[in-house]
Design a protein around this motif. Structure first.
Motif, mmCIF file in Angstrom:
data_model
loop_
_atom_site.group_PDB
_atom_site.id
_atom_site.type_symbol
_atom_site.label_atom_id
_atom_site.label_comp_id
_atom_site.label_asym_id
_atom_site.label_seq_id
_atom_site.Cartn_x
_atom_site.Cartn_y
_atom_site.Cartn_z
ATOM 1 N N ASN A 144 -56.944 -56.292 87.931
ATOM 2 C CA ASN A 144 -56.536 -54.997 88.460
ATOM 3 C C ASN A 144 -56.030 -55.149 89.887
ATOM 4 N N THR A 145 -55.704 -54.038 90.521
ATOM 5 C CA THR A 145 -55.146 -54.089 91.873
ATOM 6 C C THR A 145 -55.777 -52.991 92.736
ATOM 7 N N PHE A 146 -56.320 -53.387 93.886
ATOM 8 C CA PHE A 146 -56.783 -52.396 94.861
ATOM 9 C C PHE A 146 -55.563 -51.766 95.530
ATOM 10 N N ILE A 147 -55.364 -50.475 95.264
ATOM 11 C CA ILE A 147 -54.229 -49.769 95.855
ATOM 12 C C ILE A 147 -54.566 -49.328 97.276
ATOM 13 N N ASN A 148 -55.689 -48.635 97.426
ATOM 14 C CA ASN A 148 -56.114 -48.234 98.771
ATOM 15 C C ASN A 148 -57.625 -48.028 98.789
ATOM 16 N N MET A 149 -58.142 -47.913 99.999
ATOM 17 C CA MET A 149 -59.587 -47.748 100.155
ATOM 18 C C MET A 149 -59.877 -47.062 101.484
ATOM 19 N N LEU A 150 -60.811 -46.107 101.449
ATOM 20 C CA LEU A 150 -61.338 -45.489 102.663
ATOM 21 C C LEU A 150 -62.799 -45.916 102.784
ATOM 22 N N HIS A 151 -63.080 -46.732 103.794
ATOM 23 C CA HIS A 151 -64.457 -47.192 104.018
ATOM 24 C C HIS A 151 -65.062 -46.292 105.081
ATOM 25 N N TRP A 163 -49.503 -59.218 91.562
ATOM 26 C CA TRP A 163 -49.726 -60.382 92.410
ATOM 27 C C TRP A 163 -49.145 -60.160 93.810
ATOM 28 N N ASN A 164 -49.975 -60.474 94.831
ATOM 29 C CA ASN A 164 -49.597 -60.375 96.242
ATOM 30 C C ASN A 164 -49.400 -58.943 96.733
ATOM 31 N N TYR A 165 -49.886 -57.975 95.963
ATOM 32 C CA TYR A 165 -49.805 -56.580 96.420
ATOM 33 C C TYR A 165 -50.669 -56.404 97.669
ATOM 34 N N GLN A 225 -53.928 -58.601 100.969
ATOM 35 C CA GLN A 225 -53.649 -59.074 99.615
ATOM 36 C C GLN A 225 -54.981 -59.520 99.004
ATOM 37 N N GLN A 226 -55.338 -58.918 97.904
ATOM 38 C CA GLN A 226 -56.684 -59.117 97.382
ATOM 39 C C GLN A 226 -56.950 -60.545 96.921
ATOM 40 N N GLU A 227 -55.927 -61.319 96.667
ATOM 41 C CA GLU A 227 -56.134 -62.708 96.254
ATOM 42 C C GLU A 227 -56.870 -63.503 97.344
#
Length: 949
Positions: A309-316, A339-341, A375-377
Motif C-alpha cells: 500500500n501507500t501512505f498518502i498523508n498523515m497528521l501526527h 513506488w517512490n511516492y 518515501q516510505q521505502e
C-alpha cells in the motif's frame, strides 16, 4: 480520502477551496506522477462511490461524509432534491456492534438528509447501516424451511450451504463485529425465498414458528453480510481501542490465527481489516493511537502496509487531543503500492514539551511548520521499520550499519519482584545499612545522567533465595548483577538518560548494560547521554518505554575516535554527579553536610579528584559564619554545574561529528537538562537543620564522616562519659562535639518547657559548628531563610519551623518513609516529640510518656495557675484578653494531652517491638489507628500516636 478520490479524477478548484482540511499532495517525481495519472478514472460517477465506516458509532463520520458527497453531487450537475436519497441508498455504509449506536446513526443521517430535502420521508430511502446481529438462536429446522421446495436438488444443495454459512459466520457476531471475514453468497436467491415465505401461509403450526424466526432474524443477517462481503472506494473510521488485557478468550482465539501481525490491539486489527474492505486504488482513512508506528510487535504489520500500500498523508497530533495518553495519529493509506511516492506528513508536537492546546494545533495545521515528505521505502532501512517520517537521509544513513550496541555489550532486563512491598526497601529504612542481607537495587527513577537514583535495596538474605524462588518474579539475569554497569530508567515521560552503577541488582524499571569491554564503559556512557541517542530512540518510537531490545538496536559508528578524550570527560562527569548526589543525606554514601563542615566536604571532593588522577590545587577555605559557608558552597556548586554543562556539550560535539549529524543536531544543552543541583538557600538550610537532628540522635556526627548509627548496639557507637558523650571513631573513642539524645526522645514544644527540647539542642549545634561569637547572626540567617515574621525573634521563627513544618519536610525528603517519628497529640500541638526509628525499643513509648508527656502536663498546669494570677492582677484589659486567649489555648492542649496519654499508655503497656527489615510503613502502622477501650457497652476511641504521613 473521499475528497481526494473525487478530485484526482475530477479536478475542481472551486470544490477544493470549500474543503479547509484537505491536504495537498506532495510534489512527485515524474515517474511517480506518471503512475498516478494512470490511476485516474474520469468516468467515476458519484453514484458509484461507496464509503464504509466499519465502527460507525452514532454516525459522526458518515454525517460528515454526507456533506462532502452532497457537494460532489452538486458539482456533477445533480438536482438538490434527488441528492439526499441517492447518498443514503448508494454511497454510505456503516457497521457497529451496538444496537443503540445503529439507531442513533440512522437517525442522524435521516435528519441530515431532511435538512437538504424536507420530503425525504415520503419515499424513505433504504439505508445501508447495520448494528450487527447474531445467529445464535436460529434453530436448525429453520434452515430446512428456508430452502425452497420448488428448487432442483442441486439448487437446494447450494442454497442450503449458503444458509448454513450465513448462520455459522454470524455465530457470536457481536464479539467480533465488522472484523469478521464474510464471503459473498447468492443473496438474491435468499431474498427471493424470504419474500416467498412472507407471502405464503405456513402449512402447520411448526412452520408458523419457523416463519416468524426467519422473517425476524434472517433479513438483518443478509443485509449485514451484503455490506461486509463487498468492496469499497473509501473506508473511514475511528476504530475501537482495546488491548489484549481487555479481550475475552473468544475474541483472542479468533484474532490470533487470522491477525497475528495486529492482534495486540483491536484498533490495529481494524487497520488490517479495513484494508481488506477496499477495492484496488481506493483509500483507507483512520484516526488511531500511534503505537503501531513504532512498537516491535507491529513490525510485520508495517512491512505489509509498506509493501502493498501507500501512505498518502498523515497528521501526527501527539498526546492530549482525544483524551489518549498514547497520542493520536490520523492518516490516509492508498490501496496500491506506488513506488517512490512521497507521502505528506505533518507533526503537531515537540517531544518532551507540555501538551499543546487543540487551538494551538489547529493553528499549526494551517501553518507550514512541521511538514515532512517521505518515501516510505526508506523506512525499511531502519531497524524495525518504524514510521519515522521526520528523519533526513543523513540520519537514515546512521542506521545503515551492522554494528549495534548489542554486538558489543550484554543488555539485560532487571529482576521484577512482582511484590515490591515484600522485597524492596528504601535504603534508609533498613537497619545498620545492612548490605549483607540487603543489596542495592537499581529501580530506574527520574531523569538523571551520569550517577544517582540509588534509593532502593532488595531483600537478599541467603543470596536472594526468597525472591529467586518467588513464582511471580521474573527477569533474573543473575550472572550480570554486581558488575560495572550502565543503567537507565526504562519508563519515563522525559528524555533518555543513563548512569554508572556498580555492585547492584537491577529492577525491571532499571535495566542494565554490562560486559562493555570492547567499547569501554565510559565511552558507551558518553555516547548514550548525547541527544543523538534521544533522536534514535524517537525514531524507534521509544518516547515512554525504553525496552532492552530497542536499546540494543542503537547503531555504533565508531569506537576509537577521540576515545581518550571522551573517557576522561565522562569520568569527570561521573565524579561531579556523584559529588552532587552524595551531598544529601538521602545518599548512602553521604559523608558530611557541606554547610556544617565545608572544609571536610571539600577535602572529600579533592580526594575524589586525586582518585581520578586529576591534579587540582586545594585552597584552604575560611568560613566565618553560616552565610559565608553557604555563599562558598553556592560558588562551588555553580562551578560544578557549569563544568558539567561544558563537558556534556563537548561530548555532544564529538559524537555529532562522528555520526555526521552536524546539520541535524547542535551540541548545546539546556540548563534544565543538567541533572545536578545548584545551591538553594532554603533547601540547603533545611537540609542543614535535618542533618543537625540526625546528629542529635547519633545517626550522624560532626566528629566522624558518614552514617554512624542505624541500628544494632548503640553502646558500640556512643557512650556517656560524665556530662559529655563519646563517639567511637576509627582512631578510638573521643569526645563528641554535641550531646546525644540519651533516651532517643527530643521534644518539640511551643514554649520553653524543656531544657533539652529540639530548639535548645539546635542552638547548641549551631554554636558548636560555627562558634559562640557568630551564634546570633547564624540563627538570624537561618530564621530569615525559614521566613521569619516581623514580630518574631530568630529563635521563635526556628521554633515555629520545628513545630509546624520540619516533619512535613522530613516526610517529603524521605519519600513518605520517615526515619524520625513524630509523636503528635493533635491539632492543638499539645505534645510533640521525635524519636529515631533505628533506636526504638519496646520501652520507648513508656519513656516518651513518663519523662516527657507527664512532665509537660505538669508544666501546663503550672502555667494555668500563673495565667490565673495574671488575670487577677492589675493589668490592662488588652493584656488580660491576651492572657485569657493563651489560657484557652493551653486548656485545649491539656485536654488533648489527657486523651493522648490514654492512647500512649494503652500501647506502651503492650511493649510493641519492631523489625527494621519490615520497613517504615509496616512498623509505623503499628502505632496508628489505636483502639482505646472505653468500658463495657461503649465503643473504643481511635487515635494515632504518630503524625500522619
Amino acid at each position: 480520502s473521499l475528497g481526494r478520490l473525487w478530485l484526482e479524477s475530477h479536478p475542481n478548484e472551486k470544490l477544493r477551496a470549500q474543503w479547509k482540511y484537505y491536504l495537498e499532495e506532495a510534489e512527485q517525481e515524474p515517474q511517480v506522477q506518471k503512475q498516478l495519472d494512470e490511476l485516474k478514472n474520469p468516468n467515476l460517477n458519484p453514484e458509484d462511490i461507496k464509503i464504509l465506516d466499519p465502527a460507525m458509532g452514532s454516525g459522526h463520520i458518515l454525517v460528515y461524509a454526507f456533506d462532502l458527497l452532497y457537494e460532489i453531487y452538486l458539482s456533477a450537475g445533480y438536482s438538490e432534491r434527488e441528492i439526499p436519497g441517492l447518498i443514503l441508498e448508494k454511497n454510505l455504509y456503516g457497521l457497529d456492534i451496538d444496537d443503540r449506536a445503529g439507531q442513533l446513526a440512522s437517525f442522524a443521517l435521516l435528519m441530515k438528509a431532511r435538512s437538504k430535502n424536507r420530503r425525504i420521508f415520503r419515499n424513505k430511502p433504504q439505508m445501508n447501516l447495520c448494528s450487527i446481529q447474531e445467529s445464535n438462536d436460529i434453530p436448525k429446522e429453520a434452515i430446512e424451511y428456508l430452502v425452497s421446495p420448488k428448487e432442483t436438488e442441486i439448487e437446494k444443495h447450494f442454497h442450503r450451504e449458503d444458509i448454513e454459512y450465513l448462520i455459522e459466520v454470524f455465530h457470536d457476531a457481536k464479539e467480533y463485529g465488522s472484523i469478521l471475514e464474510v464471503k459473498e453468497i447468492d443473496f438474491e436467491a435468499l431474498e427471493n425465498r424470504i419474500e416467498e415465505i412472507k407471502n405464503n401461509a405456513p402449512e402447520d403450526i411448526f412452520e408458523l414458528q419457523y416463519k416468524e424466526v426467519i422473517l425476524e432474524k434472517i433479513p438483518p443477517l443478509i443485509q449485514q453480510a451484503k455490506i461486509m462481503s463487498q468492496k469499497y472506494d473509501v473506508v473511514c473510521t475511528n476504530p475501537p481501542y482495546m488491548g489484549r488485557g481487555g479481550m475475552n478468550e473468544i475474541l483472542k482465539s479468533y484474532l490470533d490465527p487470522k491477525h497475528g501481525n495486529s492482534n495486540k490491539d483491536l484498533s490495529t486489527v481494524f487497520m488490517e481489516c479495513s484494508l481488506d474492505y477496499l477495492k484496488e486504488n481506493s483509500f483507507l482513512s483512520m484516526i488511531n493511537i500511534p503505537t503501531w508506528m513504532f512498537l516491535s510487535s507491529y513490525e510485520n504489520l508495517r512491512k505489509n502496509i509498506i509493501q502493498n500500500n501507500t501512505f498518502i498523508n498523515m497528521l501526527h497530533l501527539g498526546r492530549g487531543i482525544f483524551g489518549s495518553d498514547f497520542g493520536t495519529v490520523a492518516f490516509v493509506i492508498g490501496k496500491k503500492n506506488i513506488w517512490n511516492y512521497k507521502g505528506y506528513y505533518k507533526r503537531f508536537f515537540v517531544e518532551h514539551v507540555k501538551v499543546e492546546s487543540i487551538e494551538e494545533k489547529e493553528r499549526k495545521f494551517y501553518g507550514d511548520t512541521g511538514v515532512y515528505f517521505m518515501q516510505q521505502e526508506k523506512y525499511n532501512k531502519i531497524h524495525g521499520t518504524p514510521i519515522a517520517y521526520w528523519i533526513s537521509d543523513s540520519f537514515i544513513s546512521v542506521f545503515d550499519t551492522e554494528f549495534k550496541l548489542k554486538k558489543y555489550a550484554t543488555i539485560f532486563e532487571g529482576l521484577k519482584t512482582r511484590d515490591n512491598n515484600r522485597f524492596l526497601r528504601l535504603w534508609h529504612e533498613v537497619g545498620d545499612c545492612d548490605f549483607h542481607n540487603w543489596k542495592p537495587y537499581s529501580k530506574g527513577g527520574e531523569f538523571r545522567r551520569w550517577y544517582g537514583n540509588n534509593d532502593y535495596l532488595i531483600k537478599w538474605h541467603n543470596d536472594g533465595k526468597e525472591v529467586k524462588s518467588f513464582k511471580k518474579s521474573s527477569g533474573g539475569n543473575f550472572p550480570y548483577y554486581f558488575k560495572e554497569t550502565i543503567t537507565w530508567s526504562a519508563v519515563t515521560s522525559y528524555k533518555f538518560s543513563v548512569r554508572y552503577i556498580e555492585d547492584s541488582i537491577f529492577g525491571g524499571g532499571g535495566s542494565g548494560i554490562t560486559n562493555i569491554e570492547k567499547i569501554d564503559i565510559n565511552y558507551a556512557l558518553g555516547l548514550l547521554n548525547t541527544p543523538i541517542i534521544n533522536e534514535i530512540l524517537n525514531v524507534f518510537g521509544a518516547t515512554l518505554n525504553y525496552e532492552v531490545g530497542i536499546i540494543g538496536a542503537i547503531p555504533i559508528l565508531s569506537m576509537e575516535k577521540d576515545k581518550d578524550v571522551v573517557v576522561k570527560i565522562v569520568q569527570n562527569n561521573i565524579n561531579i554527579s556523584k559529588t552532587d548526589w552524595n551531598s544529601f543525606e538521602t545518599s548512602w554514601d553521604f559523608k558530611v553536610h557541606p554547610l556544617a563542615n565545608l572544609n571536610k566536604y571539600m577535602d572529600n571532593y579533592y580526594d575524589s579528584l586525586l582518585a581520578l588522577g586529576v591534579l587540582a590545587d586545594k585552597e584552604p577555605i575560611y568560613v566565618d559564619n553560616l552565610e559565608h559557608a553557604y555563599e562558598q558552597y553556592k560558588e562551588f556548586t555553580e562551578g560544578q554545574f557549569n563544568q558539567l554543562k561544558a563537558n556534556e556539550e563537548e561530548l555532544n560535539r564529538i559524537f555529532i561529528e562522528i555520526y555526521g549529524l552536524q546539520d541535524e543536531l547542535t551540541p548545546e544543552v539546556e540548563d534544565k537538562d543538567i541533572t545536578i543541583s545548584k545551591a538553594d538557600r532554603e533547601r540547603d538550610i533545611k537540609s542543614f537543620i535535618s542533618y543537625a537532628v540526625g546528629c542529635m540522635f547519633g545517626r550522624y556526627s560532626l566528629d566522624e564522616d558518614g552514617l554512624i548509627y542505624a541500628g544494632g548496639d548503640f553502646d558500640d557507637k556512643f557512650r556517656r562519659f560524665n556530662e559529655n558523650w563519646e563517639i567511637k571513631t576509627k582512631d578510638g573513642w573521643k569526645q563528641s562535639s554535641i550531646k546525644i539524645a540519651e533516651h532517643n526522645v527530643i521534644p518539640i514544644a511551643d514554649g520553653d518547657y524543656f531544657e533539652d527540647d529540639i530548639l535548645e539542642r539546635f542552638v547548641e549545634f549551631v554554636k558548636v559548628s560555627f562558634g559562640r561569637d557568630t551564634l546570633e547572626e547564624n540563627l538570624e540567617y537561618i530564621a530569615e531563610t525559614l521566613g521569619k515574621r516581623a514580630n518574631e525573634t530568630s529563635r521563635q521563627a526556628i521554633r515555629r519551623y520545628f513545630l509546624r513544618d520540619f516533619y512535613k519536610d522530613h516526610v517529603r525528603i524521605y519519600k513518605k518513609r520517615p526515619i524520625y517519628w513524630l509523636f503528635d497529640s493533635g491539632k492543638q500541638n499539645g505534645f510533640k516529640a521525635l524519636i529515631y526509628m533505628h533506636r526504638y525499643n519496646p520501652y520507648s513509648l513508656a519513656r516518651v510518656r513518663t519523662d516527657y508527656l507527664h512532665s509537660l502536663q505538669k508544666k501546663y498546669e503550672g502555667e494555668i495557675i500563673h495565667l490565673d494570677i495574671l488575670i487577677d492582677s492589675d493589668i490592662s484589659n488588652r493584656e488580660k484578653a491576651a492572657v485569657r486567649k493563651n489560657k484557652e489555648t493551653i486548656l485545649k492542649q491539656i485536654q488533648e494531652c489527657r486523651l493522648y496519654d490514654e492512647a500512649l499508655a494503652h500501647v506502651a503497656n503492650q511493649r510493641i517491638d519492631i523489625d527494621l527489615d519490615d520497613g517504615v510503613k509496616v512498623n509505623y502502622d503499628k502505632f496508628q489507628g489505636i483502639k482505646i477501650p472505653q468500658g463495657e457497652g461503649r465503643k473504643p476511641l481511635k487515635a494515632d500516636l504518630l503524625a500522619k504521613i
